[in-house]
Design an enzyme around this catalytic site. Structure first.
Site, PDB file in Angstrom:
ATOM      1  NE  ARG A 125      29.042  30.257 111.043  1.00  0.00           N
ATOM      2  CZ  ARG A 125      28.941  29.049 111.604  1.00  0.00           C
ATOM      3  NH1 ARG A 125      29.516  28.815 112.773  1.00  0.00           N
ATOM      4  NH2 ARG A 125      28.267  28.086 111.001  1.00  0.00           N
TER       5      ARG A 125
ATOM      6  CG  HIS B 143      35.107  18.013 111.541  1.00  0.00           C
ATOM      7  ND1 HIS B 143      34.806  19.287 111.086  1.00  0.00           N
ATOM      8  CD2 HIS B 143      34.330  17.810 112.642  1.00  0.00           C
ATOM      9  CE1 HIS B 143      33.906  19.831 111.887  1.00  0.00           C
ATOM     10  NE2 HIS B 143      33.592  18.966 112.825  1.00  0.00           N
TER      11      HIS B 143
END
Length: 681
Positions: free
Chosen positions: A635, A553
């Site tokens: 993460r 994106h």
């Protein structure tokens, strides 16, 4: 345990049970079925994923069909007279409302149970249920159904690279045939039109005529249904109905103006294909343009003349079609008339526009008619008598849009001071194969990374910052986040050390100063949004995984991979100018940050996260990016978006600034000033 219940409590339970037993005879709400399907997915109960998700899709479609049917039925039963007095109009409005409520509740039950959140609606519009179905059917060893679900999802999400890869894999599986790759949500008018264009381009004009005529029938049917769905409660931006003080007739005027605006937008909606950002240019008139030439090719000149005249209703005086009309008239020896369905449609459209313009002026709203029927400039018809369409179509920007080349920062500079001695430049734009990109190390120390990771574990909530959804991007990861203001609140409540909450605030300011300095910006860079976010791989859901943790994106425009462009228009955050990701760890598998070309496929650079590493870049279409799947471990990162426009500063950040200022004032002047920073939270 105390098992004594009051009479009131018992009465409440009885009433609730009665309500539930009554409602079960009606259609189950699709948001409840959807939620059950998602929960089943996270429990690896794939049979129930299919059961509930297919039920949710069926319920969603039935609710829509019922509303359309009831609206049209009640509209016929209680028409508005052409001339009516105030009381007769009000009576017709009330009669229609009562009719629709009665009609809907006979089929669906209480309407209140079918009111769903905007998030659920958006998920169905984006075809998210088909992503879950594809994975569930895959687990259940039903590749033909998985292929259909994957194809349906991919039609509306063409930027989803991994779904495209899944489709290629399904094509190679035994038992999966071409006819299994169907779009389960395909609109009949668009399906017929696309098939007709293919036949036309292959020279099979007779077959093409049948499909073009079918497409027109389906288009006008879809138009009626779209307009019927507009006649429901409307959203009025900027209106606070707790303080609404207008008269009855002003309220009615406001409502019907919104309805008319919604109906007007049906023109765009019906011409917009799934996964595309802009409507097909000249969509409805093109049907008649194709037809006039197809009828000519099969020597049906009467129909060809009618279609040419119909096209001219939309584009009065277009030279090539005027020449065609003259040719048909000369060959036939007489004139004809445009087709009635189009003439009626345009008369209604004109009346609708006139009413909408009047209503907009009454409400003080500026409204301009979009260029719905833009001309076909660029086609060369000079060598054809009569001329016909060559299938030329493109996406036309209905509202004002800017290409990515216009959206990029005006002054593309970089290489400024890094502000802090410890910060190290790893790669610049050239090394990262792009524009306005930078990779830095040692923005944070190991101790600071550890502190913020502990903060993340204590403060973050599932989906926080993305309206509570478990993961806004993939069902294979748990997604958690927190904002600066939320962490300060936890600090004051004693749930986390205030020192850690303050560190989050200070680290984000450090990142802002570095980005502002490195890219040599000549004006202040403001926070647009700040998010401490962790993505955790869900055990048992990582086998053969091909999806991304965050799809490709751009941050301030809508990426259109097919057109190789990025449009600066809502719902994109068009005011964002720069972005940064500051990583807290690297002890996980997968999760690489990647830059791509605007095709959303060609990877130009990849960054492996580690403690203190930061990637910064301009937020436009020059920097499409995403995150590869996190396949093991967790993460964590601080995600930051910045703007050069002070009007779009992050509100929570301004509140956090006031809290920090109050804290600093207390530390300097002592507690005697009676300043309570918690008042700002």
């Amino acid at each position: 345990m105390d098992t004594n219940f009051s009479p009131a409590a018992i009465s409440s339970v009885v009433l609730l049970a009665a309500a539930l037993s009554t409602s079960t005879a009606f259609l189950e709400p699709y948001d409840l079925l959807y939620d059950n399907a998602v929960q089943a997915f996270y429990n690896s109960d794939y049979h129930n994923v299919v059961r509930y998700m297919e039920g949710a899709l069926s319920s969603y479609a039935e609710v829509r069909r019922t509303r359309v049917r009831c609206r049209l039925t009640c509209q016929d039963q209680h028409p508005f007279d052409e001339t009516f007095m105030d009381l007769r109009f009000s009576d017709a409005v009330l009669q229609r409302a009562a009719c629709m409520n009665r009609c809907i509740e006979e089929k669906l039950g209480s309407q209140s149970v079918h009111k769903v959140s905007e998030d659920v609606l958006q998920d169905f519009h984006r075809r998210i249920p088909y992503n879950y179905l594809q994975l569930a059917y895959q687990k259940l060893k039903q590749p033909d159904k998985a292929a259909a679900a994957a194809h349906t999802y991919f039609q509306a999400n063409p930027e989803h690279v991994e779904m495209g890869q899944n489709l290629e894999q399904y094509k190679d599986l035994q038992g999966v045939m071409e006819e299994h790759f169907v779009d389960r949500e395909a609109r009949p008018h668009q399906r017929s039109f696309a098939a007709a264009v293919k036949l036309y381009n292959s020279g099979d004009y007779e077959a093409a005529i049948g499909l073009f005529e079918e497409a027109l029938t389906e288009y006008y049917k879809a138009d009626v249904e779209c307009r019927a769905l507009c006649h429901w409660p409307q959203r009025f931006e900027g209106y606070d109905y707790l303080r609404y003080r207008y008269s009855l007739y002003e309220v009615i005027s406001d409502h019907f103006t919104q309805v008319l605006h919604c109906e007007h937008e049906c023109v765009r909606d019906l011409a917009n294909r799934p996964g595309r950002l802009s409507p097909m240019e000249n969509y409805l008139p093109l049907h008649y343009d194709y037809l006039q030439f197809a009828y000519f090719q099969v020597n049906r000149l009467e129909e060809a003349l009618q279609c040419a005249l119909t096209y001219l209703l939309f584009h009065e005086g277009e030279e090539s079609l005027m020449d065609n009309v003259d040719y048909y008239r000369e060959e036939l020896g007489h004139d004809s008339k445009p087709r009635e369905e189009a003439a009626w449609y345009l008369r209604r459209h004109k009346q609708e526009l006139e009413l909408l313009l009047i209503g907009s002026k009454t409400m003080g709203v500026e409204f301009t008619e979009g260029n719905y029927w833009s001309s076909s400039g660029g086609r060369d018809n000079s060598n054809r008598i009569p001329s016909g369409t060559d299938g030329w179509m493109e996406y036309v920007p209905i509202s004002e849009k800017r290409n990515v080349s216009e959206a990029a920062p005006q002054q593309l500079k970089e290489g400024g001071p890094l502000v802090y001695d410890s910060v190290q430049l790893v790669q610049n734009s050239a090394a990262l194969n792009g524009t306005q990109r930078v990779l830095l190390d040692h923005v944070m120390s190991e101790e600071e990374c550890s502190d913020l990771r502990h903060l993340a574990h204590a403060v973050t909530m599932a989906g926080d910052g993305y309206r509570g959804r478990m993961s806004p991007h993939t069902p294979n990861e748990k997604f958690e986040g927190a904002t600066v203001l939320k962490t300060l609140q936890h600090g004051f409540e004693g749930r986390v050390p205030m020192r850690s909450a303050r560190l989050f605030y200070d680290i984000s300011e450090r990142a802002r100063r570095i980005i502002e300095s490195y890219f040599l910006l000549n004006s202040t860079l403001h926070f647009s949004y700040t998010h401490l976010v962790c993505r955790t791989a869900i055990t048992g859901q990582q086998d053969h995984r091909n999806d991304l943790s965050h799809p490709i994106h751009a941050d301030n425009c809508l990426l259109d991979p097919d057109a190789n462009e990025c449009w600066k228009e809502p719902p994109a955050y068009t005011y964002r100018d720069y972005s940064a990701l500051l990583y807290l760890n690297g002890d996980f598998e997968g999760g690489e940050f990647i830059f791509t070309e605007m095709d959303a496929k060609t990877v130009t650079a990849s960054v492996k996260p580690r403690c203190g590493r930061m990637v910064g870049f301009s937020s436009g279409g020059e920097n499409p990016h995403g995150v590869k799947a996190v396949t093991s471990g967790q993460r964590c990162a601080v995600a930051l978006w910045f703007t050069l426009d002070p009007l779009f500063r992050e509100l929570e950040r301004l509140q956090a600034d006031e809290v920090i200022q109050a804290l600093d004032t207390q530390s300097v002047w002592g507690q005697g000033l009676n300043i309570n920073p918690k008042d700002e939270l």
